[in-house]
Scaffold this motif. Structure first.
Motif, mmCIF file in Angstrom:
data_model
loop_
_atom_site.group_PDB
_atom_site.id
_atom_site.type_symbol
_atom_site.label_atom_id
_atom_site.label_comp_id
_atom_site.label_asym_id
_atom_site.label_seq_id
_atom_site.Cartn_x
_atom_site.Cartn_y
_atom_site.Cartn_z
ATOM 1 N N GLY A 147 -39.974 41.216 39.286
ATOM 2 C CA GLY A 147 -41.150 40.607 40.753
ATOM 3 C C GLY A 147 -39.397 39.833 41.312
ATOM 4 N N ASP A 148 -39.214 38.152 41.579
ATOM 5 C CA ASP A 148 -39.363 37.585 43.039
ATOM 6 C C ASP A 148 -37.951 36.605 42.469
ATOM 7 O OD1 ASP A 148 -40.714 38.162 44.292
ATOM 8 O OD2 ASP A 148 -42.137 36.022 43.821
ATOM 9 N N THR A 149 -37.639 36.951 40.989
ATOM 10 C CA THR A 149 -35.875 36.357 40.179
ATOM 11 C C THR A 149 -35.306 38.389 39.753
ATOM 12 O OG1 THR A 149 -36.740 36.915 38.045
ATOM 13 C CG2 THR A 149 -37.814 34.661 38.834
ATOM 14 N N VAL A 150 -34.080 37.388 39.813
ATOM 15 C CA VAL A 150 -33.330 38.419 39.604
ATOM 16 C C VAL A 150 -32.340 38.048 38.327
ATOM 17 C CG1 VAL A 150 -31.340 38.818 40.464
ATOM 18 C CG2 VAL A 150 -32.192 38.473 41.982
ATOM 19 N N ARG A 151 -32.173 38.281 36.967
ATOM 20 C CA ARG A 151 -32.409 37.873 35.713
ATOM 21 C C ARG A 151 -30.742 38.061 35.579
ATOM 22 N NH1 ARG A 151 -36.940 36.014 33.866
ATOM 23 N NH2 ARG A 151 -35.764 34.786 31.916
ATOM 24 N N ILE A 152 -29.476 37.249 35.457
ATOM 25 C CA ILE A 152 -28.324 37.438 35.338
ATOM 26 C C ILE A 152 -27.257 37.123 34.147
ATOM 27 C CG2 ILE A 152 -25.689 38.053 35.965
ATOM 28 C CD1 ILE A 152 -28.085 39.793 37.880
ATOM 29 N N ALA A 153 -27.438 37.517 33.425
ATOM 30 C CA ALA A 153 -26.455 36.598 32.167
ATOM 31 C C ALA A 153 -25.102 36.296 32.699
ATOM 32 C CB ALA A 153 -25.977 38.095 31.107
ATOM 33 N N PRO A 154 -24.765 35.313 31.436
ATOM 34 C CA PRO A 154 -23.794 34.612 32.006
ATOM 35 C C PRO A 154 -22.458 34.448 31.362
ATOM 36 C CG PRO A 154 -25.295 33.397 29.718
ATOM 37 C CD PRO A 154 -25.693 34.701 30.432
ATOM 38 N N PHE A 190 -15.679 35.204 37.998
ATOM 39 C CA PHE A 190 -16.430 34.413 37.873
ATOM 40 C C PHE A 190 -17.173 34.640 36.895
ATOM 41 C CE2 PHE A 190 -15.071 36.561 41.843
ATOM 42 C CZ PHE A 190 -15.461 35.605 43.506
ATOM 43 N N ARG A 191 -18.378 33.449 36.410
ATOM 44 C CA ARG A 191 -19.278 34.074 35.523
ATOM 45 C C ARG A 191 -20.257 34.209 36.674
ATOM 46 N NH1 ARG A 191 -22.640 28.912 32.352
ATOM 47 N NH2 ARG A 191 -24.235 29.688 34.171
ATOM 48 N N MET A 192 -20.724 35.336 36.111
ATOM 49 C CA MET A 192 -21.931 36.451 36.641
ATOM 50 C C MET A 192 -23.395 35.509 37.984
ATOM 51 S SD MET A 192 -23.268 40.326 35.195
ATOM 52 C CE MET A 192 -23.610 41.498 35.854
ATOM 53 N N ASP A 193 -23.260 35.237 36.829
ATOM 54 C CA ASP A 193 -25.264 34.436 37.104
ATOM 55 C C ASP A 193 -24.643 33.802 38.310
ATOM 56 O OD1 ASP A 193 -24.132 32.948 35.037
ATOM 57 O OD2 ASP A 193 -25.295 31.892 34.944
ATOM 58 N N GLU A 194 -23.671 32.812 38.143
ATOM 59 C CA GLU A 194 -23.146 31.721 39.739
ATOM 60 C C GLU A 194 -22.976 32.833 40.540
ATOM 61 O OE1 GLU A 194 -20.254 29.742 37.527
ATOM 62 O OE2 GLU A 194 -21.682 27.867 36.785
ATOM 63 N N PHE A 195 -21.815 33.842 40.576
ATOM 64 C CA PHE A 195 -21.965 34.785 41.413
ATOM 65 C C PHE A 195 -22.623 35.218 41.982
ATOM 66 C CE2 PHE A 195 -21.023 39.163 43.069
ATOM 67 C CZ PHE A 195 -19.703 38.269 44.055
ATOM 68 N N VAL A 209 -32.517 33.078 41.558
ATOM 69 C CA VAL A 209 -31.255 34.152 39.935
ATOM 70 C C VAL A 209 -31.780 33.238 39.364
ATOM 71 C CG1 VAL A 209 -28.575 34.173 39.030
ATOM 72 C CG2 VAL A 209 -29.514 34.995 41.758
ATOM 73 N N VAL A 210 -31.720 33.575 38.583
ATOM 74 C CA VAL A 210 -32.199 32.839 36.735
ATOM 75 C C VAL A 210 -31.228 33.220 35.843
ATOM 76 C CG1 VAL A 210 -33.994 32.953 35.045
ATOM 77 C CG2 VAL A 210 -34.802 33.117 36.905
ATOM 78 N N THR A 211 -30.425 32.447 34.813
ATOM 79 C CA THR A 211 -29.211 33.436 33.756
ATOM 80 C C THR A 211 -30.388 33.592 32.504
ATOM 81 O OG1 THR A 211 -27.715 30.543 35.077
ATOM 82 C CG2 THR A 211 -28.173 31.322 32.969
ATOM 83 N N ASP A 212 -29.993 34.003 31.940
ATOM 84 C CA ASP A 212 -30.442 34.772 31.167
ATOM 85 C C ASP A 212 -29.501 35.149 29.804
ATOM 86 O OD1 ASP A 212 -32.320 35.976 28.822
ATOM 87 O OD2 ASP A 212 -33.324 36.829 30.793
ATOM 88 N N PRO A 213 -29.125 34.827 28.962
ATOM 89 C CA PRO A 213 -28.380 35.592 28.135
ATOM 90 C C PRO A 213 -28.616 36.723 27.731
ATOM 91 C CG PRO A 213 -28.743 33.154 27.132
ATOM 92 C CD PRO A 213 -29.665 33.801 28.416
ATOM 93 N N GLN A 214 -29.971 37.068 27.693
ATOM 94 C CA GLN A 214 -30.479 38.350 26.859
ATOM 95 C C GLN A 214 -30.560 39.473 28.387
ATOM 96 O OE1 GLN A 214 -30.056 39.505 23.283
ATOM 97 N NE2 GLN A 214 -29.324 36.824 24.074
ATOM 98 N N VAL A 221 -26.982 44.401 27.356
ATOM 99 C CA VAL A 221 -26.730 43.231 27.099
ATOM 100 C C VAL A 221 -25.093 43.013 27.182
ATOM 101 C CG1 VAL A 221 -26.448 40.921 26.091
ATOM 102 C CG2 VAL A 221 -29.146 42.547 25.857
ATOM 103 N N PRO A 222 -24.994 42.542 28.428
ATOM 104 C CA PRO A 222 -23.105 42.415 28.330
ATOM 105 C C PRO A 222 -22.106 41.008 27.166
ATOM 106 C CG PRO A 222 -23.511 41.893 30.055
ATOM 107 C CD PRO A 222 -25.487 42.485 29.602
ATOM 108 N N GLY A 223 -21.557 41.416 26.302
ATOM 109 C CA GLY A 223 -20.627 40.595 26.115
ATOM 110 C C GLY A 223 -20.352 39.733 27.064
ATOM 111 N N GLU A 224 -19.248 38.895 26.801
ATOM 112 C CA GLU A 224 -18.657 37.589 27.471
ATOM 113 C C GLU A 224 -17.627 38.746 28.286
ATOM 114 O OE1 GLU A 224 -16.424 34.053 29.421
ATOM 115 O OE2 GLU A 224 -19.130 34.560 28.420
ATOM 116 N N ARG A 225 -16.771 39.363 27.928
ATOM 117 C CA ARG A 225 -15.840 39.791 28.383
ATOM 118 C C ARG A 225 -16.126 41.450 28.348
ATOM 119 N NH1 ARG A 225 -10.922 37.272 28.815
ATOM 120 N NH2 ARG A 225 -10.177 39.320 28.702
#
Length: 247
Positions: A147-154, A190-195, A209-214, A221-225
């Motif tokens: 929709g109008d949001t971009v869901r990105i994992a941190p 970077f942290r991906m959501d912040e980037f 941009v919405v921070t979404d761990p899932q 779903v990517p892991g931290e690294r």
């Protein structure tokens, strides 16, 4: 030396052809538009005659899991067979940082299959694992849009300019085969959501941009690294903000 670039008319391939030609090599772009089709084998024997190095930076036209797996397995088998017949001494392939860390991702599975074929071949090889290209940042945002949001994992994110990918792949290609992999990434982590929050603001893009761990990254779903290299990677020098400012 004669260097054939499979996928030589694409983003990285065209940069490689220009760079290697400037260095005095006979750099040949090979793609369906130039009469070379790795899926059918058409034109391979002819283009590989008297070739010392092959660089494969080709990509599947479809990212659907079954289609992308078929593309990389078929094209790589055909290419390696033609190289063996032509006496090619070095096979270089561009792959992705983190392939082995996200096995549920169909594209990453296909790249692993490609690498395994290369590793089992008798042809000396070098695998270059790169992080995501600056040129693909907008596409990543579009893929993550709901929709109008971009869901990105941190998670961690370390993109690189395509120009520097081409530089490193070219450097590896004219050197001795490493019979293993090297990793390359951008100079900033970077942290991906912040980037993406900063990137969209820079584009004047109204999406949030919405921070979404899932949040999924092309289906997984990517892991931290997952998306960043291990210690010892070769790092580029071009920063994203500087690159974007020139576009």
């Amino acid at each position: 030396m004669k260097i054939v670039i499979i996928g030589g008319t694409g983003l990285i391939g065209s940069k490689l052809v220009a760079r290697l030609s400037e260095q005095g090599h006979q750099a040949v772009a090979a793609a369906p538009s130039t009469g070379v089709d790795t899926l059918t084998g058409e034109g391979l024997a002819e283009v590989l005659a008297d070739t010392q190095v092959v660089i494969d930076v080709s990509n599947s036209p479809s990212f659907e899991p079954a289609a992308v797996l078929k593309f990389f397995e078929t094209s790589t088998r055909n290419l390696l067979a033609a190289e063996a017949a032509a006496g090619v001494g070095h096979h270089v392939a561009l792959s992705v940082v983190g392939t082995e860390r996200m096995p549920d991702n169909g594209y990453f599975r296909a790249k692993i299959a490609q690498e395994q074929l290369i590793e089992k071949s008798a042809i000396p090889f070098s695998l270059v694992h790169a992080t995501q290209f600056f040129e693909f940042v907008r596409g990543i945002a579009d893929e993550a849009t709901d929709g109008d949001t971009v869901r990105i994992a941190p998670v961690l994110f370390q993109p690189i300019a395509g120009e520097e990918v081409a530089r490193e792949v070219g450097r590896v290609a004219v050197g001795r085969p490493v019979n293993g992999r090297v990793e390359i990434a951008g100079p900033e982590r970077f942290r991906m959501d912040e980037f993406f929050r900063d990137a969209l603001a820079g584009w004047g893009d109204p999406r949030q941009v919405v921070t979404d761990p899932q949040a999924r990254y092309f289906g997984s779903v990517p892991g931290e690294r997952t998306l960043v290299p291990e210690d010892g990677a070769t790092l580029g020098e071009i920063r994203y903000r500087d690159w974007a400012a020139d576009k």
